[in-house]
Design an enzyme around this catalytic site. Structure first.
Site, PDB file in Angstrom:
ATOM      1  N   LYS A 111       0.823  -1.216   0.000  1.00 16.14           N
ATOM      2  CA  LYS A 111       0.000   0.000   0.000  1.00 16.14           C
ATOM      3  C   LYS A 111       0.854   1.261   0.000  1.00 16.14           C
ATOM      4  O   LYS A 111       0.461   2.268  -0.567  1.00 16.14           O
ATOM      5  CB  LYS A 111      -0.934   0.019   1.213  1.00 16.14           C
ATOM      6  N   LYS A 197      -7.528 -14.228  -7.424  1.00 12.67           N
ATOM      7  CA  LYS A 197      -8.688 -14.228  -6.544  1.00 12.67           C
ATOM      8  C   LYS A 197      -9.632 -13.080  -6.919  1.00 12.67           C
ATOM      9  O   LYS A 197      -9.170 -12.004  -7.283  1.00 12.67           O
ATOM     10  CB  LYS A 197      -8.166 -13.997  -5.114  1.00 12.67           C
ATOM     11  N   LYS A 200     -12.024  -6.674  -5.087  1.00 14.29           N
ATOM     12  CA  LYS A 200     -12.508  -5.361  -5.493  1.00 14.29           C
ATOM     13  C   LYS A 200     -11.392  -4.466  -5.996  1.00 14.29           C
ATOM     14  O   LYS A 200     -11.628  -3.493  -6.682  1.00 14.29           O
ATOM     15  CB  LYS A 200     -13.157  -4.653  -4.300  1.00 14.29           C
TER      16      LYS A 200
END
Ligand code: TRP
Length: 332
Positions: A111, A197, A200
């Site tokens: 991140k 996977k 979102k």
């Protein structure tokens, strides 16, 4: 009874992978275990949030938890910011975990690197200490089992390390939790990129079925799902990831078995249509209930406030234990 705790981000929308892989099982297990589920709004603000959106998404996430069948009389459902023990214990754990341990967390590295090479300069300090807050969430409830996705495995390991270190330094205080990570075959993959996977955070939403998608959208996403150029319908996740994902989704939606279901289809068109239909049928009652709940804000607030009261009762005790162990003067 085994005590289960998990946290869910108030991102508002949940996808089919979250539902089939996690939420549905949470609802099924709520009578066998003592389950506690927390909407982690304090974690959400480690990245910038619009206040009105955060409020709406927190309510919507609670509506989703109720709509999938979690019953506030059978389990504890609450919002993290309503139980002040979470950030309080997080501080004690921030003083137990090391800078180096936090720096090695891959989620933080991912991140914080998005902003370029000096990415860490601009990210919030909260993003860095995120795992200590997550450890506090878990340890505050004497949790035995934590159902999480594979991406949270490292945070769970850190939670165990921190709890063990604390117990070793200050005497037995925390229960050491175990992760409950779903089997690989139980994972729902992206319809466009079936080796990844369903998530979102992918740039394209064509491969992600949202819990709130209408039947036409769901049907379209399945019709366009990536398969392969061989005609045979066969369950073989290694060599036929797209087709196997469809079979796995169909199986999960109809309580069937993917390999057995494969024999029922002549071609990919029929498999896609059947899978879309099964998913629409599984999601329909959840969507209806969720829409109703979103109209009942008073009820949602009531569930939150009762849940917070139940959670605080446990959390206050455990925090007092931790304070006492560390040498804080405990006055009541
Ligand atoms: N970090 C988790 C995620 O992003 C959410 C979370 C916060 C959580 N606290 C938790 C999960 C405690 C399990 C237990 O999915």
């Amino acid at each position: 009874m085994t005590r289960v705790f998990s946290g869910i981000q108030p991102t508002g929308e949940v996808h089919l992978g979250n539902y089939l892989g996690a939420l549905r099982h949470w609802a099924e297990a709520q009578h066998e275990n003592e389950s506690i589920y927390c909407v982690v709004d304090l974690h959400a603000v480690t990245v910038r949030q619009d206040p009105d959106e955060l409020r709406a998404k927190t309510l919507a996430t609670m509506a989703t938890l109720l709509a999938v069948g979690l019953d506030p009389d059978s389990c504890t459902l609450f919002v993290q910011s309503h139980v002040h023990e979470h950030p309080e214990l997080a501080w004690l754990l921030e003083c137990t975990v090391s800078f180096g341990e936090l720096r090695r967390m891959t989620q933080f590295k991912d991140k914080s690197s998005r902003g370029g090479s000096d990415g860490v300069e601009g990210v919030s300090a909260g993003l860095f200490t995120y795992p200590a807050l997550m450890a506090a969430d878990i340890l505050l409830y004497d949790t035995d089992l934590v159902p999480v996705g594979d991406d949270q495995r490292q945070h769970l390991e850190l939670t165990r390390d921190v709890a063990e270190r604390f117990n070793h330094r200050y005497g037995d205080t925390f229960v050491i939790p175990e992760a409950a990570i779903p089997r690989v075959g139980a994972r729902v993959m992206d319809l466009q990129r079936p080796t990844d996977k369903m998530s979102k955070s992918t740039d394209s939403d064509a491969g992600v079925v949202m819990l709130t998608d209408d039947p036409a959208t769901i049907t379209r996403k399945f019709r366009r799902a990536v398969t392969d150029s061989e005609p045979e319908v066969r369950y073989d996740p290694e060599n036929k990831p797209g087709v196997s994902n469809l079979l796995a989704i169909l199986a999960a939606s109809t309580s069937g078995d993917p390999a057995t279901l494969a024999g029922e289809f002549e071609g990919y068109g029929a498999l896609k249509a059947a899978t879309a239909e099964a998913v629409v049928a599984v999601l329909e009652p959840v969507q209806r209930r969720r829409a109703e709940l979103l109209e009942e804000e008073g009820y949602l607030l009531d569930v939150m406030s009762k849940g917070a009261a139940k959670a605080s009762e446990i959390a206050a005790d455990v925090l007092r234990r931790a304070h006492d162990a560390m040498g804080f003067v405990v006055v009541h």
